[in-house]
Design an enzyme around this catalytic site. Sequence first.
Site, PDB file in Angstrom:
ATOM      1  N   CYS A 132       0.828  -1.383  -0.112  1.00  0.00           N
ATOM      2  CA  CYS A 132      -0.061   0.193  -0.146  1.00  0.00           C
ATOM      3  C   CYS A 132       0.769   1.439   0.071  1.00  0.00           C
ATOM      4  O   CYS A 132       0.456   2.450  -0.311  1.00  0.00           O
ATOM      5  CB  CYS A 132      -0.769   0.213   1.328  1.00  0.00           C
ATOM      6  N   HIS A 263      -3.351   7.206   2.786  1.00  0.00           N
ATOM      7  CA  HIS A 263      -3.670   5.852   2.172  1.00  0.00           C
ATOM      8  C   HIS A 263      -5.089   5.598   2.994  1.00  0.00           C
ATOM      9  O   HIS A 263      -5.263   5.724   3.994  1.00  0.00           O
ATOM     10  CB  HIS A 263      -2.787   4.853   2.998  1.00  0.00           C
ATOM     11  N   ASN A 293     -10.157  -0.396   0.653  1.00  0.00           N
ATOM     12  CA  ASN A 293      -8.635  -0.029   0.222  1.00  0.00           C
ATOM     13  C   ASN A 293      -8.229  -0.912  -0.763  1.00  0.00           C
ATOM     14  O   ASN A 293      -8.260  -2.007  -0.928  1.00  0.00           O
ATOM     15  CB  ASN A 293      -8.171  -0.967   1.717  1.00  0.00           C
TER      16      ASN A 293
HETATM   17  C1  LIG Z   1      -9.612  -5.326  10.638  1.00  0.00           C
HETATM   18  C2  LIG Z   1     -10.303  -4.052  11.817  1.00  0.00           C
HETATM   19  C3  LIG Z   1     -11.230  -3.133  10.788  1.00  0.00           C
HETATM   20  C4  LIG Z   1     -10.840  -4.673  12.873  1.00  0.00           C
HETATM   21  O1  LIG Z   1     -11.402  -3.946  13.604  1.00  0.00           O
HETATM   22  P1  LIG Z   1     -11.162  -4.183  15.237  1.00  0.00           P
HETATM   23  O2  LIG Z   1     -11.896  -3.121  15.851  1.00  0.00           O
HETATM   24  O3  LIG Z   1      -9.740  -4.110  15.572  1.00  0.00           O
HETATM   25  O4  LIG Z   1     -11.810  -5.650  15.513  1.00  0.00           O
HETATM   26  P2  LIG Z   1     -11.133  -6.498  16.334  1.00  0.00           P
HETATM   27  O5  LIG Z   1     -10.068  -7.292  15.352  1.00  0.00           O
HETATM   28  O6  LIG Z   1     -10.702  -6.221  17.509  1.00  0.00           O
HETATM   29  O7  LIG Z   1     -12.163  -7.750  16.319  1.00  0.00           O
HETATM   30  C5  LIG Z   1     -13.561  -7.333  17.087  1.00  0.00           C
HETATM   31  C6  LIG Z   1     -14.307  -8.320  16.981  1.00  0.00           C
HETATM   32  O8  LIG Z   1     -14.924  -8.312  15.652  1.00  0.00           O
HETATM   33  C7  LIG Z   1     -15.097  -9.401  14.543  1.00  0.00           C
HETATM   34  N1  LIG Z   1     -15.023  -9.135  13.215  1.00  0.00           N
HETATM   35  C8  LIG Z   1     -14.018  -9.057  12.659  1.00  0.00           C
HETATM   36  N2  LIG Z   1     -14.226  -8.940  11.343  1.00  0.00           N
HETATM   37  C9  LIG Z   1     -15.596  -8.629  11.249  1.00  0.00           C
HETATM   38  C10 LIG Z   1     -16.601  -8.381  10.457  1.00  0.00           C
HETATM   39  N3  LIG Z   1     -16.329  -8.057   9.022  1.00  0.00           N
HETATM   40  N4  LIG Z   1     -17.898  -8.310  10.819  1.00  0.00           N
HETATM   41  C11 LIG Z   1     -18.345  -8.576  11.951  1.00  0.00           C
HETATM   42  N5  LIG Z   1     -17.368  -8.984  12.950  1.00  0.00           N
HETATM   43  C12 LIG Z   1     -16.180  -9.143  12.575  1.00  0.00           C
HETATM   44  C13 LIG Z   1     -13.867 -10.362  15.201  1.00  0.00           C
HETATM   45  O9  LIG Z   1     -14.013 -11.808  14.798  1.00  0.00           O
HETATM   46  C14 LIG Z   1     -13.785  -9.842  16.687  1.00  0.00           C
HETATM   47  O10 LIG Z   1     -14.867 -10.654  17.458  1.00  0.00           O
HETATM   48  P3  LIG Z   1     -14.251 -11.539  18.754  1.00  0.00           P
HETATM   49  O11 LIG Z   1     -14.231 -10.223  19.683  1.00  0.00           O
HETATM   50  O12 LIG Z   1     -15.489 -12.273  19.053  1.00  0.00           O
HETATM   51  O13 LIG Z   1     -12.974 -12.286  18.553  1.00  0.00           O
HETATM   52  C15 LIG Z   1      -9.101  -3.228  12.371  1.00  0.00           C
HETATM   53  O14 LIG Z   1      -8.132  -4.178  12.954  1.00  0.00           O
HETATM   54  C16 LIG Z   1      -8.238  -2.514  11.115  1.00  0.00           C
HETATM   55  O15 LIG Z   1      -8.670  -1.782  10.416  1.00  0.00           O
HETATM   56  N6  LIG Z   1      -6.885  -3.292  11.120  1.00  0.00           N
HETATM   57  C17 LIG Z   1      -5.978  -2.623  10.156  1.00  0.00           C
HETATM   58  C18 LIG Z   1      -6.279  -3.151   8.961  1.00  0.00           C
HETATM   59  C19 LIG Z   1      -5.853  -2.475   7.604  1.00  0.00           C
HETATM   60  O16 LIG Z   1      -5.856  -1.611   7.749  1.00  0.00           O
HETATM   61  N7  LIG Z   1      -5.000  -3.223   6.746  1.00  0.00           N
HETATM   62  C20 LIG Z   1      -4.514  -2.974   5.550  1.00  0.00           C
HETATM   63  C21 LIG Z   1      -3.407  -2.248   5.833  1.00  0.00           C
HETATM   64  S1  LIG Z   1      -2.600  -1.586   4.272  1.00  0.00           S
END
Ligand SMILES: CC(C)(COP(=O)(O)OP(=O)(O)OC[C@H]1O[C@@H](n2cnc3c(N)ncnc32)[C@H](O)[C@@H]1OP(=O)(O)O)[C@@H](O)C(=O)NCCC(=O)NCCS
Length: 337
Positions: A132, A263, A293
């Site tokens: 990215c 980004h 993204n």
């Molecule tokens: C992926 C992301 C959105 C998850 O959000 P978060 O607030 O961190 O959520 P968590 O990972 O703590 O997960 C919380 C809960 O939601 C659940 N969950 C994850 N994806 C889900 C979805 N699409 N829908 C519903 N629930 C979801 C998880 O399983 C977790 O459940 P649990 O508590 O029972 O285990 C966030 O971590 C993120 O944006 N990370 C960076 C990703 C990124 O930018 N990647 C590209 C880099 S270039």
Amino acid sequence: MNVLVPNAAVAGNGQITSKALVQAGITGLGHRVPDRIVPNSELETLVDTSDEWIRDRTGIEERRIVAPGETLAHLCEAAARSALEDAKLSVLDIDLIIVATCTPENLFPSTAAQVQNALGARCGAFDLEAACSGFVYALICASQFIATGAMKNVLVIGGEVMSRYVDWTDRNTCVLFGDGAGAAVVSAVDNGFGLLGFDLGADGSGGELLRCAVLPNEVNNAKIYQSGREVYKFAVEQMGASAVRGLESCGLTGEDVDLLVPHQANIRIIQSAAKRLKMPMDKVFVNLQKYGNTSSATIPIALSEATKSNRINSGDTVVLVGFGAGLTWASAVLKWK
Ligand SMILES: CC(C)(COP(=O)(O)OP(=O)(O)OC[C@H]1O[C@@H](n2cnc3c(N)ncnc32)[C@H](O)[C@@H]1OP(=O)(O)O)[C@@H](O)C(=O)NCCC(=O)NCCS
């Protein structure tokens, strides 16, 4: 770090000259996204997720996905043609094509060579892979060819078809990504304009946190794997820090910035970067609600939309900042002309 390097330059076919360095800037922009819109509600039918969860946690409302037969090279070619038109240049004016992508359809030939052929350009072409952060890496790379006087116009494209590498059964990742391409023409600009400073970084010790393996014996072969929370922490830390380092490299601070073009991964990550730079959100360009993204394509698509909607004016200081797999990060500070 400053863009200007010691007082020697390369001209044409590698001849060293002593002429002064040239300032490089973006002189044309274009983008192309697939026609097919996939709203969050459609993903509710694929995995256990909800529109509300995706909006709340990421800010994404919909993304674009390629049609059958539509390729990465098609998106890149269309974005490039639009950028060339914007720069009022012909394809034959282009001296080099760099395609930043982490989702090529072939290990070889490069996407850049396919784009060169599709455009009918007569120049060198290569792909650059920094996930990215790729577009900002490629922009900085292109600027060096312009700065030395070795080339006049470099086409820099960030393009991805993330949908081919997304695991559509994994709710942790499939809701985040989309397809698209953005392109910029990089050429000489007047002194005091163009690329003023930058920051490039990588930390391969975090490579396992966000990856897509291609070896046949790998688990999750050719599918995106991500440790979301760890990537989130890295992104919150590095996005603001890289922008600050880029600004420091040319003696500026967040207060000097007219528009931040970050980004587009997650609205919460963007908000934290703005906070670190002490910038209000109305000075931050956000379009992730429409496209999700698109990896290396987010910044050039956002820049293209920002100029077309008059969010950037001549004389503005614009900061681009990206982060991604590698782990990598990059920022660039531009005085707009
Ligand atoms: C992926 C992301 C959105 C998850 O959000 P978060 O607030 O961190 O959520 P968590 O990972 O703590 O997960 C919380 C809960 O939601 C659940 N969950 C994850 N994806 C889900 C979805 N699409 N829908 C519903 N629930 C979801 C998880 O399983 C977790 O459940 P649990 O508590 O029972 O285990 C966030 O971590 C993120 O944006 N990370 C960076 C990703 C990124 O930018 N990647 C590209 C880099 S270039």
